[in-house]
Design a protein around this motif. Structure first.
Motif, PDB file in Angstrom:
ATOM      1  N   ALA A 148      45.280  38.098  52.077  1.00 15.96           N
ATOM      2  CA  ALA A 148      44.057  38.012  51.016  1.00 15.96           C
ATOM      3  C   ALA A 148      42.880  37.444  51.521  1.00 15.96           C
ATOM      4  CB  ALA A 148      44.587  37.645  49.360  1.00 15.96           C
ATOM      5  N   GLY A 149      41.669  38.037  50.820  1.00 16.92           N
ATOM      6  CA  GLY A 149      40.428  37.180  51.244  1.00 16.92           C
ATOM      7  C   GLY A 149      39.206  38.021  50.738  1.00 16.92           C
ATOM      8  N   ARG A 150      38.118  37.810  51.031  1.00 15.24           N
ATOM      9  CA  ARG A 150      36.878  38.232  50.552  1.00 15.24           C
ATOM     10  C   ARG A 150      36.742  39.333  51.496  1.00 15.24           C
ATOM     11  NH1 ARG A 150      35.981  36.154  45.591  1.00 15.24           N
ATOM     12  NH2 ARG A 150      35.839  33.771  45.643  1.00 15.24           N
ATOM     13  N   PRO A 151      35.568  40.368  51.069  1.00 18.56           N
ATOM     14  CA  PRO A 151      35.298  41.546  51.701  1.00 18.56           C
ATOM     15  C   PRO A 151      34.972  41.045  53.402  1.00 18.56           C
ATOM     16  CG  PRO A 151      34.634  41.857  49.713  1.00 18.56           C
ATOM     17  CD  PRO A 151      35.027  40.407  49.557  1.00 18.56           C
ATOM     18  N   TRP A 152      34.235  39.954  53.417  1.00 14.25           N
ATOM     19  CA  TRP A 152      33.594  39.778  54.905  1.00 14.25           C
ATOM     20  C   TRP A 152      34.734  39.158  55.450  1.00 14.25           C
ATOM     21  CZ3 TRP A 152      31.746  37.723  50.041  1.00 14.25           C
ATOM     22  CH2 TRP A 152      32.124  36.537  49.615  1.00 14.25           C
ATOM     23  N   ASP A 153      36.029  39.050  55.006  1.00 15.41           N
ATOM     24  CA  ASP A 153      37.136  38.594  55.870  1.00 15.41           C
ATOM     25  C   ASP A 153      37.885  39.980  56.419  1.00 15.41           C
ATOM     26  OD1 ASP A 153      36.723  35.817  55.541  1.00 15.41           O
ATOM     27  OD2 ASP A 153      37.859  36.247  53.469  1.00 15.41           O
ATOM     28  N   ILE A 206      49.150  49.722  55.769  1.00 15.13           N
ATOM     29  CA  ILE A 206      48.800  48.667  54.967  1.00 15.13           C
ATOM     30  C   ILE A 206      48.580  48.979  53.534  1.00 15.13           C
ATOM     31  CG2 ILE A 206      47.311  46.640  54.421  1.00 15.13           C
ATOM     32  CD1 ILE A 206      46.600  46.988  57.592  1.00 15.13           C
ATOM     33  N   TRP A 207      49.273  48.714  52.563  1.00 15.92           N
ATOM     34  CA  TRP A 207      48.900  48.794  51.116  1.00 15.92           C
ATOM     35  C   TRP A 207      47.484  47.818  50.822  1.00 15.92           C
ATOM     36  CZ3 TRP A 207      50.463  52.468  47.959  1.00 15.92           C
ATOM     37  CH2 TRP A 207      51.576  53.079  48.376  1.00 15.92           C
ATOM     38  N   GLU A 208      46.418  48.421  50.799  1.00 16.98           N
ATOM     39  CA  GLU A 208      45.229  47.695  50.441  1.00 16.98           C
ATOM     40  C   GLU A 208      44.534  48.044  49.309  1.00 16.98           C
ATOM     41  OE1 GLU A 208      40.782  48.235  52.280  1.00 16.98           O
ATOM     42  OE2 GLU A 208      42.144  47.772  53.922  1.00 16.98           O
ATOM     43  N   GLN A 209      44.104  46.780  48.652  1.00 17.64           N
ATOM     44  CA  GLN A 209      43.543  46.851  47.196  1.00 17.64           C
ATOM     45  C   GLN A 209      42.186  46.080  47.312  1.00 17.64           C
ATOM     46  OE1 GLN A 209      46.024  45.753  43.877  1.00 17.64           O
ATOM     47  NE2 GLN A 209      44.256  45.133  42.769  1.00 17.64           N
ATOM     48  N   ARG A 210      41.220  46.659  46.942  1.00 15.63           N
ATOM     49  CA  ARG A 210      39.859  46.094  46.961  1.00 15.63           C
ATOM     50  C   ARG A 210      39.194  46.216  45.788  1.00 15.63           C
ATOM     51  NH1 ARG A 210      36.952  47.385  52.204  1.00 15.63           N
ATOM     52  NH2 ARG A 210      35.210  46.071  51.117  1.00 15.63           N
ATOM     53  N   TYR A 242      44.640  42.170  49.943  1.00 16.08           N
ATOM     54  CA  TYR A 242      43.675  42.240  48.873  1.00 16.08           C
ATOM     55  C   TYR A 242      42.537  41.579  49.154  1.00 16.08           C
ATOM     56  CZ  TYR A 242      48.262  42.602  46.377  1.00 16.08           C
ATOM     57  OH  TYR A 242      49.398  43.226  45.986  1.00 16.08           O
ATOM     58  N   LEU A 243      41.533  42.317  48.885  1.00 14.99           N
ATOM     59  CA  LEU A 243      40.003  41.929  49.162  1.00 14.99           C
ATOM     60  C   LEU A 243      39.217  41.802  47.782  1.00 14.99           C
ATOM     61  CD1 LEU A 243      39.694  44.394  52.190  1.00 14.99           C
ATOM     62  CD2 LEU A 243      39.892  41.695  52.377  1.00 14.99           C
ATOM     63  N   ALA A 287      47.709  36.584  42.042  1.00 14.39           N
ATOM     64  CA  ALA A 287      49.038  36.475  41.662  1.00 14.39           C
ATOM     65  C   ALA A 287      49.403  37.832  40.794  1.00 14.39           C
ATOM     66  CB  ALA A 287      49.375  35.419  40.818  1.00 14.39           C
ATOM     67  N   GLU A 288      48.347  37.890  39.783  1.00 16.86           N
ATOM     68  CA  GLU A 288      48.410  39.057  38.866  1.00 16.86           C
ATOM     69  C   GLU A 288      48.596  40.513  39.369  1.00 16.86           C
ATOM     70  OE1 GLU A 288      45.725  41.072  35.164  1.00 16.86           O
ATOM     71  OE2 GLU A 288      45.093  39.206  35.964  1.00 16.86           O
ATOM     72  N   GLU A 289      47.975  40.496  40.591  1.00 18.23           N
ATOM     73  CA  GLU A 289      47.684  41.911  41.115  1.00 18.23           C
ATOM     74  C   GLU A 289      49.085  42.044  42.023  1.00 18.23           C
ATOM     75  OE1 GLU A 289      45.951  44.375  40.155  1.00 18.23           O
ATOM     76  OE2 GLU A 289      44.723  43.051  39.012  1.00 18.23           O
ATOM     77  N   ARG A 290      49.519  41.139  42.460  1.00 16.21           N
ATOM     78  CA  ARG A 290      50.881  41.132  43.553  1.00 16.21           C
ATOM     79  C   ARG A 290      51.861  41.602  42.440  1.00 16.21           C
ATOM     80  NH1 ARG A 290      50.649  35.873  46.938  1.00 16.21           N
ATOM     81  NH2 ARG A 290      52.847  36.362  47.070  1.00 16.21           N
ATOM     82  N   GLY A 291      51.960  41.063  41.345  1.00 19.71           N
ATOM     83  CA  GLY A 291      52.991  41.522  40.270  1.00 19.71           C
ATOM     84  C   GLY A 291      53.175  42.906  40.188  1.00 19.71           C
ATOM     85  N   SER A 292      52.019  43.671  40.154  1.00 27.19           N
ATOM     86  CA  SER A 292      52.233  45.280  39.678  1.00 27.19           C
ATOM     87  C   SER A 292      52.100  45.989  41.279  1.00 27.19           C
ATOM     88  CB  SER A 292      51.154  45.463  38.887  1.00 27.19           C
ATOM     89  OG  SER A 292      49.751  45.588  39.268  1.00 27.19           O
ATOM     90  N   SER A 293      52.357  45.430  42.338  1.00 32.03           N
ATOM     91  CA  SER A 293      51.856  46.254  43.513  1.00 32.03           C
ATOM     92  C   SER A 293      53.076  47.093  43.873  1.00 32.03           C
ATOM     93  CB  SER A 293      51.864  45.170  44.666  1.00 32.03           C
ATOM     94  OG  SER A 293      53.184  44.557  45.155  1.00 32.03           O
ATOM     95  N   PRO A 294      52.540  48.077  44.866  1.00 32.22           N
ATOM     96  CA  PRO A 294      53.544  48.976  45.135  1.00 32.22           C
ATOM     97  C   PRO A 294      54.780  48.507  45.778  1.00 32.22           C
ATOM     98  CG  PRO A 294      51.630  49.848  45.668  1.00 32.22           C
ATOM     99  CD  PRO A 294      51.393  48.443  45.006  1.00 32.22           C
ATOM    100  N   LEU A 295      54.666  47.263  46.336  1.00 33.27           N
ATOM    101  CA  LEU A 295      55.809  46.682  47.084  1.00 33.27           C
ATOM    102  C   LEU A 295      56.749  45.731  46.005  1.00 33.27           C
ATOM    103  CD1 LEU A 295      54.379  45.470  50.461  1.00 33.27           C
ATOM    104  CD2 LEU A 295      55.623  47.832  49.941  1.00 33.27           C
ATOM    105  N   ARG A 296      55.768  45.480  45.109  1.00 37.28           N
ATOM    106  CA  ARG A 296      56.640  44.420  44.183  1.00 37.28           C
ATOM    107  C   ARG A 296      57.365  43.108  44.321  1.00 37.28           C
ATOM    108  NH1 ARG A 296      57.861  49.817  42.571  1.00 37.28           N
ATOM    109  NH2 ARG A 296      56.363  50.442  40.841  1.00 37.28           N
ATOM    110  N   GLN A 297      57.748  43.093  45.566  1.00 36.44           N
ATOM    111  CA  GLN A 297      58.511  42.082  46.261  1.00 36.44           C
ATOM    112  C   GLN A 297      57.773  41.090  46.941  1.00 36.44           C
ATOM    113  OE1 GLN A 297      61.970  43.393  48.474  1.00 36.44           O
ATOM    114  NE2 GLN A 297      61.057  45.751  47.967  1.00 36.44           N
ATOM    115  N   CYS A 298      56.564  41.273  46.912  1.00 35.26           N
ATOM    116  CA  CYS A 298      55.702  40.339  47.520  1.00 35.26           C
ATOM    117  C   CYS A 298      55.528  39.143  47.368  1.00 35.26           C
ATOM    118  CB  CYS A 298      54.083  40.837  47.902  1.00 35.26           C
ATOM    119  SG  CYS A 298      53.360  40.404  49.113  1.00 35.26           S
TER     120      CYS A 298
END
Length: 398
Positions: free
Chosen positions: A314-319, A358-362, A340-341, A386-397
């Motif tokens: 996870a990080g900012r778009p410039w990362d 990669i499952w990428e969310q931005r 996550y970006l 934490a909120e977005e990881r809780g509903s991610s396709p992997l769910r177990q992250c």
């Protein structure tokens, strides 16, 4: 119950390669993969020994699926499109559903990665649909008033014995309504599993552009005419349904015309192709369907390469360049990875499965992901992650 996953691909080798990469990340410890594809697709499927490869150059999804059925040795046969990717628990959930019913289907998420493209619905003999409300935990739903559950072509599974007995898919449907026709012929209880999720991207094909602008509606018109003939529509019903469908297609085409995505000439040609297809479908031979015969080759185990706990970045778009390299390296090493970006904006979020696996969310730290959320989400970076990881396709992250 051993499972086979069948993928039909024509003219989209890169999409097929991405779909196969997602299958490498399934939780199911062992299953079989059958790819029915043109030459480019078979090359994208990689070496023999892990995947059953069936050569088929014709643009007829029903005939291709039947070849896949005859090559598949699993007791459970699952189908997914080449331009779709499943969540890791997809196959396990469908197979569990087949323990309760002869057919199973899940939900489909569209190209933004959050909104539903298809949920539960019924299919009627006049090719219209009725929406179904299904509890979150799923349910087995029987046909009602001659209307069974419509299994979604990119997210469906059947017990092999039931599918073979039904004669498989009708080759008169080269594209469109082929699953609904099968559902009406089987007229069977179906397990609807909301958490069996596939992400479907609607990639470009000979029939549409990648922005969903149609290019040719010939097979849509032909399949509608075939469907109405197969299921006993009288002349009045056939005329009404063709008129209604034509009006719907015209409205869609004219929206693209108003948005200047197509020219007036192209719009006329697209609409004319639907009418031409209807006439072709009215004349198309409809031989009786009989059970499929012949024993498949032995089961060929496909064991996914992803193992262990998923890794999150996870990080900012410039990362992004640095984080993408790290996530891709994790996938190459046999892990599942999420990225996550979050920018310091209120931009809407998008989620995708990349070509690197990669499952990428931005999106904006303050923007919404679920389209039912308020426009602004006041969150700190750690809380939003934490909120977005809780509903991610992997769910177990973790």
């Amino acid at each position: 119950m051993r499972a086979s996953v069948i993928i039909v691909s024509h003219g989209r080798p890169r999409a097929l390669a991405r779909c196969l990469m997602a299958l490498e990340q399934l939780n199911t410890p062992e299953f079989e993969v059958v790819v029915v594809a043109d030459r480019a697709g078979l090359e994208a499927a990689g070496r023999e020994g892990r995947i059953k490869r069936v050569a088929f150059e014709e643009a007829n999804i029903s005939a291709a699926r039947n070849l896949g059925i005859m090559a598949a040795a699993g007791e459970a046969l699952a189908f997914i499109d080449d331009d779709a990717v499943p969540c890791p628990d997809w196959l396990d959930r469908l197979v569990e559903g087949l323990g309760r019913a002869p057919a199973a289907t899940g939900y489909v998420i569209g190209r933004n990665g959050f909104s539903f493209q298809h949920r539960a619905r019924r299919i009627r003999a006049d090719a219209t649909h009725g929406r179904l409300e299904v509890p979150e935990g799923g349910a087995v739903i029987a046909p009602e008033a001659g209307a069974p559950v419509k299994t979604e072509g990119t997210n469906m599974a059947f017990r092999r014995a039931a599918l073979v007995e039904a004669g498989g898919f009708d080759p008169a449907y080269r594209f469109y309504l082929d699953e609904g026709d099968l559902n009406l012929r089987m007229m069977a209880p179906t397990a609807v599993i909301p958490k069996a999720i596939v992400h479907h991207g609607f990639m470009a094909s000979a029939r549409r552009r990648d922005d969903r602008v149609p290019l040719d509606l010939t097979e849509v018109g032909a399949s509608l005419a075939v469907f109405l003939r197969r299921h006993g529509a009288d002349a009045a019903t056939m005329a009404r349904r063709i008129y209604d469908q034509l009006a719907e297609e015209q409205s869609r085409v004219f929206r693209h015309l108003r948005a200047r995505r197509i020219s007036r000439r192209t719009a006329r040609e697209i609409v004319r192709s639907f009418a031409d297809g209807v006439e072709a479908g009215k004349a198309r031979p409809l031989p009786p369907l009989v059970p499929l015969t012949g024993a498949p080759p032995p089961f060929l185990p496909f064991r996914p390469q992803a193992q262990g706990a998923p890794q999150c970045f996870a990080g900012r778009p410039w990362d992004a360049p640095r984080l993408r390299r790290a996530a891709a390296a994790a996938v190459a090493a046999g892990a599942r990875a999420e990225l996550y970006l979050f920018s310091p904006t209120a931009l809407f979020h998008r989620r995708r499965f990349t070509n690197d696996g990669i499952w990428e969310q931005r999106g904006g730290l303050f923007g919404r992901s679920d389209r039912a959320m308020p426009l602004l989400q006041f969150r700190r970076f750690s809380g939003r992650l934490a909120e977005e990881r809780g509903s991610s396709p992997l769910r177990q992250c973790k």
